[in-house]
Design a protein around this motif. Structure first.
Motif, PDB file in Angstrom:
ATOM      1  N   GLY A 137      47.732  46.671  50.223  1.00 47.62           N
ATOM      2  CA  GLY A 137      48.252  47.506  51.442  1.00 47.62           C
ATOM      3  C   GLY A 137      47.366  47.330  52.545  1.00 47.62           C
ATOM      4  N   ARG A 138      47.495  48.285  53.396  1.00 50.99           N
ATOM      5  CA  ARG A 138      46.798  47.965  54.717  1.00 50.99           C
ATOM      6  C   ARG A 138      45.157  48.025  54.396  1.00 50.99           C
ATOM      7  NH1 ARG A 138      48.343  48.118  59.898  1.00 50.99           N
ATOM      8  NH2 ARG A 138      50.435  48.891  59.184  1.00 50.99           N
ATOM      9  N   ASN A 139      44.619  48.892  53.560  1.00 52.11           N
ATOM     10  CA  ASN A 139      43.259  48.877  53.351  1.00 52.11           C
ATOM     11  C   ASN A 139      42.947  48.928  51.706  1.00 52.11           C
ATOM     12  OD1 ASN A 139      40.426  48.995  54.280  1.00 52.11           O
ATOM     13  ND2 ASN A 139      40.589  51.429  53.834  1.00 52.11           N
ATOM     14  N   LEU A 140      43.870  48.356  51.226  1.00 49.85           N
ATOM     15  CA  LEU A 140      43.531  48.374  49.622  1.00 49.85           C
ATOM     16  C   LEU A 140      43.858  46.905  49.110  1.00 49.85           C
ATOM     17  CD1 LEU A 140      46.034  51.590  48.649  1.00 49.85           C
ATOM     18  CD2 LEU A 140      43.378  51.549  48.825  1.00 49.85           C
ATOM     19  N   SER A 141      43.295  46.589  48.110  1.00 47.02           N
ATOM     20  CA  SER A 141      43.109  45.393  47.569  1.00 47.02           C
ATOM     21  C   SER A 141      42.644  45.449  46.157  1.00 47.02           C
ATOM     22  CB  SER A 141      42.321  44.398  48.152  1.00 47.02           C
ATOM     23  OG  SER A 141      40.850  44.697  48.272  1.00 47.02           O
ATOM     24  N   VAL A 142      43.060  44.291  45.262  1.00 47.52           N
ATOM     25  CA  VAL A 142      42.629  44.125  43.910  1.00 47.52           C
ATOM     26  C   VAL A 142      41.934  42.729  44.130  1.00 47.52           C
ATOM     27  CG1 VAL A 142      43.217  43.537  41.459  1.00 47.52           C
ATOM     28  CG2 VAL A 142      44.498  45.080  42.898  1.00 47.52           C
ATOM     29  N   GLN A 143      40.555  42.856  43.520  1.00 48.92           N
ATOM     30  CA  GLN A 143      39.822  41.739  43.881  1.00 48.92           C
ATOM     31  C   GLN A 143      39.131  41.356  42.440  1.00 48.92           C
ATOM     32  OE1 GLN A 143      37.314  41.390  47.264  1.00 48.92           O
ATOM     33  NE2 GLN A 143      38.242  43.062  48.332  1.00 48.92           N
ATOM     34  N   GLU A 144      38.836  40.000  42.197  1.00 46.85           N
ATOM     35  CA  GLU A 144      38.206  39.455  41.201  1.00 46.85           C
ATOM     36  C   GLU A 144      36.791  39.065  41.618  1.00 46.85           C
ATOM     37  OE1 GLU A 144      38.498  36.210  37.429  1.00 46.85           O
ATOM     38  OE2 GLU A 144      40.274  36.665  38.993  1.00 46.85           O
ATOM     39  N   LEU A 145      35.790  39.584  40.883  1.00 45.54           N
ATOM     40  CA  LEU A 145      34.266  39.343  41.390  1.00 45.54           C
ATOM     41  C   LEU A 145      33.477  38.880  40.172  1.00 45.54           C
ATOM     42  CD1 LEU A 145      33.531  42.623  43.439  1.00 45.54           C
ATOM     43  CD2 LEU A 145      34.722  40.223  44.373  1.00 45.54           C
ATOM     44  N   VAL A 146      32.267  38.004  40.271  1.00 40.81           N
ATOM     45  CA  VAL A 146      31.718  37.618  39.398  1.00 40.81           C
ATOM     46  C   VAL A 146      30.742  38.988  39.259  1.00 40.81           C
ATOM     47  CG1 VAL A 146      31.255  35.204  40.052  1.00 40.81           C
ATOM     48  CG2 VAL A 146      29.735  37.081  41.167  1.00 40.81           C
ATOM     49  N   ALA A 173      39.889  47.227  41.730  1.00 41.41           N
ATOM     50  CA  ALA A 173      40.824  47.925  42.774  1.00 41.41           C
ATOM     51  C   ALA A 173      40.463  49.067  43.516  1.00 41.41           C
ATOM     52  CB  ALA A 173      42.016  48.348  41.913  1.00 41.41           C
ATOM     53  N   GLY A 174      40.546  49.058  44.545  1.00 37.35           N
ATOM     54  CA  GLY A 174      40.230  49.991  45.523  1.00 37.35           C
ATOM     55  C   GLY A 174      40.227  49.736  47.021  1.00 37.35           C
ATOM     56  N   THR A 175      39.651  50.507  47.897  1.00 32.95           N
ATOM     57  CA  THR A 175      39.668  50.115  49.227  1.00 32.95           C
ATOM     58  C   THR A 175      38.730  49.186  49.479  1.00 32.95           C
ATOM     59  OG1 THR A 175      37.915  51.435  49.895  1.00 32.95           O
ATOM     60  CG2 THR A 175      39.824  52.721  49.845  1.00 32.95           C
ATOM     61  N   ASP A 176      39.178  48.424  50.405  1.00 33.63           N
ATOM     62  CA  ASP A 176      38.210  46.989  51.061  1.00 33.63           C
ATOM     63  C   ASP A 176      37.082  47.299  51.023  1.00 33.63           C
ATOM     64  OD1 ASP A 176      40.594  45.297  50.989  1.00 33.63           O
ATOM     65  OD2 ASP A 176      40.830  45.418  53.148  1.00 33.63           O
ATOM     66  N   GLU A 177      36.666  48.617  51.942  1.00 28.93           N
ATOM     67  CA  GLU A 177      35.099  48.786  52.179  1.00 28.93           C
ATOM     68  C   GLU A 177      34.309  49.204  50.715  1.00 28.93           C
ATOM     69  OE1 GLU A 177      37.833  50.233  53.598  1.00 28.93           O
ATOM     70  OE2 GLU A 177      37.760  49.783  55.782  1.00 28.93           O
ATOM     71  N   ALA A 178      35.154  49.755  49.875  1.00 30.42           N
ATOM     72  CA  ALA A 178      34.460  50.289  48.561  1.00 30.42           C
ATOM     73  C   ALA A 178      34.269  48.909  47.909  1.00 30.42           C
ATOM     74  CB  ALA A 178      35.157  51.205  47.809  1.00 30.42           C
ATOM     75  N   ALA A 185      32.161  56.239  40.029  1.00 37.00           N
ATOM     76  CA  ALA A 185      31.508  57.300  40.616  1.00 37.00           C
ATOM     77  C   ALA A 185      30.503  56.848  41.625  1.00 37.00           C
ATOM     78  CB  ALA A 185      30.945  58.154  39.486  1.00 37.00           C
ATOM     79  N   ALA A 186      30.062  55.637  41.191  1.00 32.58           N
ATOM     80  CA  ALA A 186      28.865  54.803  42.099  1.00 32.58           C
ATOM     81  C   ALA A 186      29.773  54.381  43.482  1.00 32.58           C
ATOM     82  CB  ALA A 186      27.965  53.927  41.171  1.00 32.58           C
ATOM     83  N   TYR A 187      30.888  53.712  43.174  1.00 33.10           N
ATOM     84  CA  TYR A 187      31.253  52.880  44.312  1.00 33.10           C
ATOM     85  C   TYR A 187      32.394  53.193  44.599  1.00 33.10           C
ATOM     86  CZ  TYR A 187      27.333  49.848  43.281  1.00 33.10           C
ATOM     87  OH  TYR A 187      26.122  49.219  42.959  1.00 33.10           O
ATOM     88  N   GLY A 188      33.239  54.001  43.837  1.00 32.31           N
ATOM     89  CA  GLY A 188      34.679  54.460  44.286  1.00 32.31           C
ATOM     90  C   GLY A 188      35.562  53.503  44.094  1.00 32.31           C
ATOM     91  N   VAL A 189      35.364  52.545  43.166  1.00 32.85           N
ATOM     92  CA  VAL A 189      36.320  51.510  42.898  1.00 32.85           C
ATOM     93  C   VAL A 189      36.818  51.547  41.233  1.00 32.85           C
ATOM     94  CG1 VAL A 189      35.678  50.104  44.505  1.00 32.85           C
ATOM     95  CG2 VAL A 189      34.629  49.906  42.361  1.00 32.85           C
ATOM     96  N   SER A 190      37.859  51.268  40.845  1.00 34.42           N
ATOM     97  CA  SER A 190      38.037  51.336  39.415  1.00 34.42           C
ATOM     98  C   SER A 190      38.228  49.773  39.050  1.00 34.42           C
ATOM     99  CB  SER A 190      39.648  51.636  39.080  1.00 34.42           C
ATOM    100  OG  SER A 190      39.738  53.030  39.620  1.00 34.42           O
ATOM    101  N   VAL A 191      37.430  49.620  37.632  1.00 31.86           N
ATOM    102  CA  VAL A 191      37.625  48.434  37.062  1.00 31.86           C
ATOM    103  C   VAL A 191      38.876  48.282  36.110  1.00 31.86           C
ATOM    104  CG1 VAL A 191      36.608  46.719  35.589  1.00 31.86           C
ATOM    105  CG2 VAL A 191      35.110  48.039  37.119  1.00 31.86           C
ATOM    106  N   VAL A 192      39.860  47.463  36.480  1.00 27.83           N
ATOM    107  CA  VAL A 192      40.917  47.638  35.664  1.00 27.83           C
ATOM    108  C   VAL A 192      41.130  46.512  34.722  1.00 27.83           C
ATOM    109  CG1 VAL A 192      42.430  48.766  37.810  1.00 27.83           C
ATOM    110  CG2 VAL A 192      42.121  46.274  37.784  1.00 27.83           C
TER     111      VAL A 192
END
Length: 226
Positions: free
Chosen positions: A143-152, A205-210, A169-176
């Protein structure tokens, strides 16, 4: 099995048609270009030469019984609008449209399409995200400010569990999901009590900023490893 109608058989439309057919769905492909229709013929249920802007033509090939449609008419914005309206007139409520600009996307959303797809822009954003952050393995814009990213996995997270880290809780993102790269196995949803390893990557998954806050840790980990 669902029925899909694909209007427009350029690279995008043909790829969607072939992939859907490969998943076992009933796929009807339409284009005015005979060569494109001949090429997709072996990779769909039915391929027809015709004008996807014409409701009568779409009805003739069975479009009114489709569960969804994909409109991919290249750079012809007018054609995509007319094809979408023709499909809607036949009762196809779920229409996905390839767009070529933000204005095109806005018009299609006003017509009530299910989703607009901007492949060139999305691919560019994906590439930029992967090459600008060394910790980013894959990027999918949602979406405009949402993404799913794969990170090391950041080094400081290794040896800990998701429950211990409490990433949401710490970062506001979900590990899916967790990708165990050594076995090339995707674990969805992840076990919160599994210990994270250096061979794992995280699907967030979460906002780009998070996610960027986590990506900074992952990037630092990648740079330290060099």
């Amino acid at each position: 099995m669902h029925r899909f109608v694909i209007v427009g058989l350029g690279n995008f439309g043909s790829s969607v048609a072939e992939a859907l057919y490969g998943h076992g769905h009933d796929v009807i492909a339409v284009d005015t270009d005979e060569t494109a229709v001949d090429d997709i013929g072996p990779h769909c249920s039915r391929a027809a030469v015709g004008d996807g802007r014409e409701a009568a033509m779409l009805e003739e090939i069975g479009a009114e019984e489709a569960d969804a449609a994909v409109v991919s008419t290249g750079d012809d914005m007018t054609a995509s609008i007319l094809a979408t309206m023709a499909l809607q007139d036949l009762g196809v409520e779920t229409v996905y449209v390839k767009v070529i600009s933000d204005n095109h996307a806005r018009i299609m959303r006003q017509l009530g399409v299910a989703e607009t797809v901007f492949p060139e822009r999305d691919s560019g954003i994906n590439l930029a995200s992967r090459i600008s952050e060394k910790g980013v393995v894959n990027y999918v814009r949602m979406g405009r400010n949402l993404s799913v990213q794969e990170l090391v996995v950041p080094e400081e997270w290794r040896g800990h569990t998701l429950r211990e880290l409490d990433v949401r809780a710490a970062y506001g993102v979900s590990v899916v999901g967790i990708h165990e790269t050594r076995a090339d196995e995707m674990i969805v949803p992840p076990d919160p009590d599994d210990t994270l390893r250096y061979t794992d990557t995280l699907i967030l998954a979460g906002t780009d900023e998070a996610i960027e806050a986590v990506a900074d840790l992952a990037s630092a980990t990648a740079e330290d490893a060099e």
